[in-house]
Design an enzyme around this catalytic site. Structure first.
Site, PDB file in Angstrom:
ATOM      1  N   HIS A 140      -0.709  -4.133  -0.060  1.00  0.00           N
ATOM      2  CA  HIS A 140       0.152  -2.921   0.481  1.00  0.00           C
ATOM      3  C   HIS A 140      -0.043  -2.640   1.844  1.00  0.00           C
ATOM      4  O   HIS A 140      -1.085  -2.881   2.542  1.00  0.00           O
ATOM      5  CB  HIS A 140      -0.532  -1.634  -0.504  1.00  0.00           C
ATOM      6  CG  HIS A 140       0.162  -1.536  -1.894  1.00  0.00           C
ATOM      7  ND1 HIS A 140      -0.500  -0.849  -2.781  1.00  0.00           N
ATOM      8  CD2 HIS A 140       1.316  -1.991  -2.356  1.00  0.00           C
ATOM      9  CE1 HIS A 140       0.202  -0.920  -3.774  1.00  0.00           C
ATOM     10  NE2 HIS A 140       1.170  -1.630  -3.731  1.00  0.00           N
TER      11      HIS A 140
ATOM     12  N   ASP B  75      -0.818  -0.205   3.762  1.00  0.00           N
ATOM     13  CA  ASP B  75      -1.829   0.635   4.283  1.00  0.00           C
ATOM     14  C   ASP B  75      -3.054   0.012   4.153  1.00  0.00           C
ATOM     15  O   ASP B  75      -4.066   0.578   4.381  1.00  0.00           O
ATOM     16  CB  ASP B  75      -1.664   2.047   3.533  1.00  0.00           C
ATOM     17  CG  ASP B  75      -2.247   1.902   2.029  1.00  0.00           C
ATOM     18  OD1 ASP B  75      -1.441   1.072   1.361  1.00  0.00           O
ATOM     19  OD2 ASP B  75      -3.044   2.704   1.685  1.00  0.00           O
ATOM     20  N   HIS B  76      -3.039  -1.393   3.863  1.00  0.00           N
ATOM     21  CA  HIS B  76      -4.154  -2.180   3.782  1.00  0.00           C
ATOM     22  C   HIS B  76      -4.102  -3.491   4.653  1.00  0.00           C
ATOM     23  O   HIS B  76      -5.034  -4.061   5.233  1.00  0.00           O
ATOM     24  CB  HIS B  76      -4.546  -2.573   2.288  1.00  0.00           C
ATOM     25  CG  HIS B  76      -4.869  -1.547   1.560  1.00  0.00           C
ATOM     26  ND1 HIS B  76      -6.038  -1.223   0.944  1.00  0.00           N
ATOM     27  CD2 HIS B  76      -4.015  -0.510   0.901  1.00  0.00           C
ATOM     28  CE1 HIS B  76      -5.872   0.042   0.330  1.00  0.00           C
ATOM     29  NE2 HIS B  76      -4.983   0.525   0.452  1.00  0.00           N
TER      30      HIS B  76
ATOM     31  N   HIS C 171      -3.444  -2.079 -10.180  1.00  0.00           N
ATOM     32  CA  HIS C 171      -2.709  -1.357  -9.407  1.00  0.00           C
ATOM     33  C   HIS C 171      -1.588  -2.283  -8.712  1.00  0.00           C
ATOM     34  O   HIS C 171      -0.345  -1.848  -8.423  1.00  0.00           O
ATOM     35  CB  HIS C 171      -3.711  -1.112  -8.123  1.00  0.00           C
ATOM     36  CG  HIS C 171      -3.245  -0.372  -6.884  1.00  0.00           C
ATOM     37  ND1 HIS C 171      -2.787   0.949  -6.958  1.00  0.00           N
ATOM     38  CD2 HIS C 171      -3.187  -0.806  -5.500  1.00  0.00           C
ATOM     39  CE1 HIS C 171      -2.383   1.179  -5.824  1.00  0.00           C
ATOM     40  NE2 HIS C 171      -2.538   0.209  -4.860  1.00  0.00           N
TER      41      HIS C 171
ATOM     42  N   ASP D  72      -7.813  -0.491  -4.062  1.00  0.00           N
ATOM     43  CA  ASP D  72      -7.195   0.829  -4.610  1.00  0.00           C
ATOM     44  C   ASP D  72      -7.332   0.596  -6.117  1.00  0.00           C
ATOM     45  O   ASP D  72      -6.551   1.241  -6.934  1.00  0.00           O
ATOM     46  CB  ASP D  72      -5.618   0.885  -4.245  1.00  0.00           C
ATOM     47  CG  ASP D  72      -5.587   1.350  -2.776  1.00  0.00           C
ATOM     48  OD1 ASP D  72      -6.784   1.555  -2.114  1.00  0.00           O
ATOM     49  OD2 ASP D  72      -4.419   1.414  -2.383  1.00  0.00           O
TER      50      ASP D  72
ATOM     51  N   HIS E 105      -9.727   4.500   0.010  1.00  0.00           N
ATOM     52  CA  HIS E 105      -9.282   5.505   0.272  1.00  0.00           C
ATOM     53  C   HIS E 105     -10.202   6.704   0.055  1.00  0.00           C
ATOM     54  O   HIS E 105     -11.242   6.588  -0.822  1.00  0.00           O
ATOM     55  CB  HIS E 105      -7.942   6.222  -0.618  1.00  0.00           C
ATOM     56  CG  HIS E 105      -6.614   5.501  -0.128  1.00  0.00           C
ATOM     57  ND1 HIS E 105      -5.822   5.766   0.739  1.00  0.00           N
ATOM     58  CD2 HIS E 105      -6.357   4.182  -0.775  1.00  0.00           C
ATOM     59  CE1 HIS E 105      -4.795   4.943   0.786  1.00  0.00           C
ATOM     60  NE2 HIS E 105      -5.287   3.877  -0.001  1.00  0.00           N
TER      61      HIS E 105
ATOM     62  N   HIS F 142      -5.466  -6.405  -1.474  1.00  0.00           N
ATOM     63  CA  HIS F 142      -4.201  -6.248  -1.965  1.00  0.00           C
ATOM     64  C   HIS F 142      -3.151  -6.121  -0.850  1.00  0.00           C
ATOM     65  O   HIS F 142      -3.716  -5.869   0.327  1.00  0.00           O
ATOM     66  CB  HIS F 142      -4.044  -5.458  -3.281  1.00  0.00           C
ATOM     67  CG  HIS F 142      -4.020  -3.983  -2.597  1.00  0.00           C
ATOM     68  ND1 HIS F 142      -5.120  -3.419  -2.237  1.00  0.00           N
ATOM     69  CD2 HIS F 142      -2.995  -2.982  -2.912  1.00  0.00           C
ATOM     70  CE1 HIS F 142      -4.770  -1.957  -2.132  1.00  0.00           C
ATOM     71  NE2 HIS F 142      -3.612  -1.877  -2.577  1.00  0.00           N
TER      72      HIS F 142
HETATM   73 FE    FE Z   1      -4.002   2.125  -0.429  1.00  0.00          FE
HETATM   74 ZN    ZN Z   2      -2.656   0.162  -2.685  1.00  0.00          ZN
END
Ligand code: FE
Ligand code: ZN
Length: 247
Positions: free
Chosen positions: A54, A56-57, A113, A130, A168, A52
């Site tokens: 985001h 942090d990915h 998500h 996530d 995570h 996805h």
């Molecule tokens: Fe994440």
């Molecule tokens: Zn995420």
């Protein structure tokens, strides 16, 4: 096929999926740890797979594309349409599959998500981003509770020996929460003790096994009679997810 977890940021995992000396990376939050792992294992990075959009990915995509001979940046059709994954080259939908160095990789769409959310499944390995965590699930940001419950229902129908590689390292906190949902579930207690020992030894709790998730994860057990307690499935899922948001 070999899978090498690469810890990134404070609690993210990127993963190297390795065939021979060729690697794909799943969800590179940042480039440096991924580049170090590639170097250390003597690999060549040719693909980037995103569950996805985001930050942090996807944060490592651009520097990786500059440094490595990356031929494909694969993400969802939704994220391609909304141009929210940098340098994306391939737009994937539910039921799609592609070849990676002789391995078939299957795509399942798992919105909730985010609305663009896909799982990559190959040779018994599930990269769940996530959506499904060990003993937990992601927050429902863009989709609906019903959508997230449906996505997790899709994932739980995979073979029980599937390895779960999630986005995570949240396992210990997730199991603490799971205990509040099912205080009498001995499998949760066992999983918690193991996860504590694993983290104390500075090891990773990934990969999980789907069989254990089915026995412990409240977000896969929301419609089990012991958990739903008479509520309809989506109402039960919603109540558990809301409780986790405030845990
Ligand atoms: Fe994440
Ligand atoms: Zn995420």
């Amino acid at each position: 096929m070999q899978v090498i977890p690469v810890p990134c940021l404070s609690d993210n995992y990127a993963y190297l999926v390795v065939q021979g000396r060729i690697a794909a990376v799943v969800d590179p939050s940042e480039a440096d740890p991924v580049l170090r792992a590639i170097e250390e294992h003597g690999l060549k990075l040719t693909e980037i797979w995103l569950t996805h959009h985001h930050w942090d990915h996807v944060g490592g995509i651009e520097p990786l594309v500059e440094e490595c001979p990356v031929a494909a940046v694969r993400g969802s059709r939704y994220d391609a349409k909304h141009e929210r994954i940098p340098s994306q080259t391939d737009a994937l939908s539910d039921g799609d599959s592609f070849d990676f160095e002789g391995a078939t990789v299957d795509i399942v769409e798992i919105p909730g998500h985010t609305l663009g959310a896909i799982a990559f499944i190959t040779e018994g390995n599930l990269f769940s981003g996530d959506t499904l965590f060990i003993a937990g699930c992601g927050r429902v940001f863009e989709g609906t509770m019903g959508m997230m419950a449906q996505s997790l229902t899709k994932l739980r129908s995979l073979p029980a020996d599937t390895k779960v590689w999630c986005g995570h390292e949240y396992t210990i906190n997730n199991l603490r929460f799971a205990r509040t949902i099912e205080p009498g579930n001995a499998e949760i207690t066992r999983a918690f003790e193991e996860a504590m020992a694993t983290r104390e030894a500075k090891r990773f709790t990934v990969p999980g096994r789907l069989a254990r998730e089915l026995a412990t994860n409240p977000f896969l057990r929301f419609d089990h009679p012991d958990v739903a307690a008479g509520r309809d499935p989506v109402a039960s899922f919603t109540a558990i997810r809301r409780a986790k948001d405030n845990f």
